[in-house]
Write a protein that holds these residues in place. Structure first.
Motif, PDB file in Angstrom:
ATOM      1  N   GLU A   1       0.825  -1.221   0.000  1.00 53.22           N
ATOM      2  CA  GLU A   1       0.000   0.000   0.000  1.00 53.22           C
ATOM      3  C   GLU A   1       0.857   1.269   0.000  1.00 53.22           C
ATOM      4  OE1 GLU A   1      -2.073   1.091   3.672  1.00 53.22           O
ATOM      5  OE2 GLU A   1      -0.831  -0.312   4.793  1.00 53.22           O
ATOM      6  N   HIS A   2       2.132   1.148   0.411  1.00 56.11           N
ATOM      7  CA  HIS A   2       3.013   2.322   0.470  1.00 56.11           C
ATOM      8  C   HIS A   2       3.974   2.396  -0.721  1.00 56.11           C
ATOM      9  CE1 HIS A   2       1.551   3.311   4.386  1.00 56.11           C
ATOM     10  NE2 HIS A   2       2.087   2.272   4.994  1.00 56.11           N
ATOM     11  N   ALA A   3       3.757   1.559  -1.746  1.00 61.14           N
ATOM     12  CA  ALA A   3       4.733   1.429  -2.846  1.00 61.14           C
ATOM     13  C   ALA A   3       5.042   2.757  -3.533  1.00 61.14           C
ATOM     14  CB  ALA A   3       4.246   0.404  -3.863  1.00 61.14           C
TER      15      ALA A   3
ATOM     16  N   ASN B   1      -3.759  -2.447  20.209  1.00 55.87           N
ATOM     17  CA  ASN B   1      -2.335  -2.516  19.857  1.00 55.87           C
ATOM     18  C   ASN B   1      -1.841  -1.166  19.349  1.00 55.87           C
ATOM     19  OD1 ASN B   1       0.236  -3.658  19.287  1.00 55.87           O
ATOM     20  ND2 ASN B   1      -0.387  -3.942  17.146  1.00 55.87           N
ATOM     21  N   ARG B   2      -2.648  -0.482  18.539  1.00 50.68           N
ATOM     22  CA  ARG B   2      -2.223   0.835  18.026  1.00 50.68           C
ATOM     23  C   ARG B   2      -2.013   1.811  19.198  1.00 50.68           C
ATOM     24  NH1 ARG B   2      -0.708   1.305  12.532  1.00 50.68           N
ATOM     25  NH2 ARG B   2      -1.043   3.519  12.880  1.00 50.68           N
ATOM     26  N   GLU B   3      -2.842   1.712  20.212  1.00 46.30           N
ATOM     27  CA  GLU B   3      -2.670   2.601  21.387  1.00 46.30           C
ATOM     28  C   GLU B   3      -1.406   2.263  22.148  1.00 46.30           C
ATOM     29  OE1 GLU B   3      -5.919   3.342  24.080  1.00 46.30           O
ATOM     30  OE2 GLU B   3      -7.289   3.590  22.384  1.00 46.30           O
TER      31      GLU B   3
ATOM     32  N   SER C   1      -1.275  -3.681  12.647  1.00 44.56           N
ATOM     33  CA  SER C   1      -2.314  -3.511  11.622  1.00 44.56           C
ATOM     34  C   SER C   1      -3.163  -2.298  11.952  1.00 44.56           C
ATOM     35  CB  SER C   1      -3.219  -4.739  11.580  1.00 44.56           C
ATOM     36  OG  SER C   1      -2.465  -5.931  11.520  1.00 44.56           O
ATOM     37  N   ASP C   2      -3.627  -1.574  10.902  1.00 46.86           N
ATOM     38  CA  ASP C   2      -4.375  -0.332  11.142  1.00 46.86           C
ATOM     39  C   ASP C   2      -5.883  -0.509  11.081  1.00 46.86           C
ATOM     40  OD1 ASP C   2      -4.877  -0.547   8.451  1.00 46.86           O
ATOM     41  OD2 ASP C   2      -3.730   1.238   7.880  1.00 46.86           O
ATOM     42  N   SER C   3      -6.382  -1.698  10.748  1.00 41.66           N
ATOM     43  CA  SER C   3      -7.831  -1.963  10.708  1.00 41.66           C
ATOM     44  C   SER C   3      -8.035  -3.471  10.728  1.00 41.66           C
ATOM     45  CB  SER C   3      -8.443  -1.395   9.419  1.00 41.66           C
ATOM     46  OG  SER C   3      -7.956  -2.137   8.305  1.00 41.66           O
TER      47      SER C   3
HETATM   48 MG    MG Z   1       0.401   1.501   8.769  1.00 40.16          MG
END
Ligand code: MG
Ligand code: ADP
Length: 140
Positions: A53-55, A86-88, A119-121
């Protein structure tokens, strides 16, 4: 409240700086169950695929180089709202912006070398867990 799974990675800086144990201890203290765990050296194509996704981003080459610069620890964490929990625990991408007590604030060197991935979602989590782990054989 929903029981979710998320993918966590201790990145090469976290492994090289000796923080695997502290990071795992933190997840356990926060009530996240470690359902799978593996230490690996990623290939360039594995890292490129993981971060596809960051390519197009300017930091993509640097990110792939960093993620393949040494071993990483891959984990599947499970618990209530595991993705956001986990993100927190991780804190913001840039350790200078991360809240006090978060893993990135405590251990990260820079925005790039930031110790942990999460993971973000739930959708990303499902893709990322499938990318590295087999539901049938690796999750215990
Ligand atoms: Mg990310
Ligand atoms: P996060 O890991 O917090 O979800 P992103 O998904 O935006 O952050 O970025 C993925 C990873 O790419 C970051 O964790 C970091 O290692 C790296 N990265 C992001 N932005 C930059 C940047 N501006 N410069 C260098 N590396 C970056």
């Amino acid at each position: 409240m929903a029981i979710e799974r998320t993918l966590s990675i201790v990145k090469p800086d976290g492994v090289a700086n000796g923080y695997i144990g502290k990071i795992i201890a933190r997840f356990e203290e926060e009530g996240l169950n470690i359902r799978a765990l593996r230490k690996v050296q990623l290939t360039v194509s594995q890292a490129q695929g993981f971060y596809a996704e960051h390519a197009a981003r300017p930091f993509f080459g640097e990110l792939v180089e960093f993620m393949t610069s040494g071993p990483v620890v891959l984990m599947v964490l499970e618990g209530e709202n595991a993705v956001s929990a986990n993100r927190e625990i991780m804190g913001a991408t840039d350790p200078l912006q991360a809240d006090e007590g978060t893993l990135r604030r405590l251990y990260a060197e820079s925005k790039g070398r930031n110790t942990v991935h999460g993971s973000d979602s739930p959708t990303s989590a499902a893709r990322e867990i499938d990318y590295f782990f087999s539901q049938a054989f690796d999750l215990v």
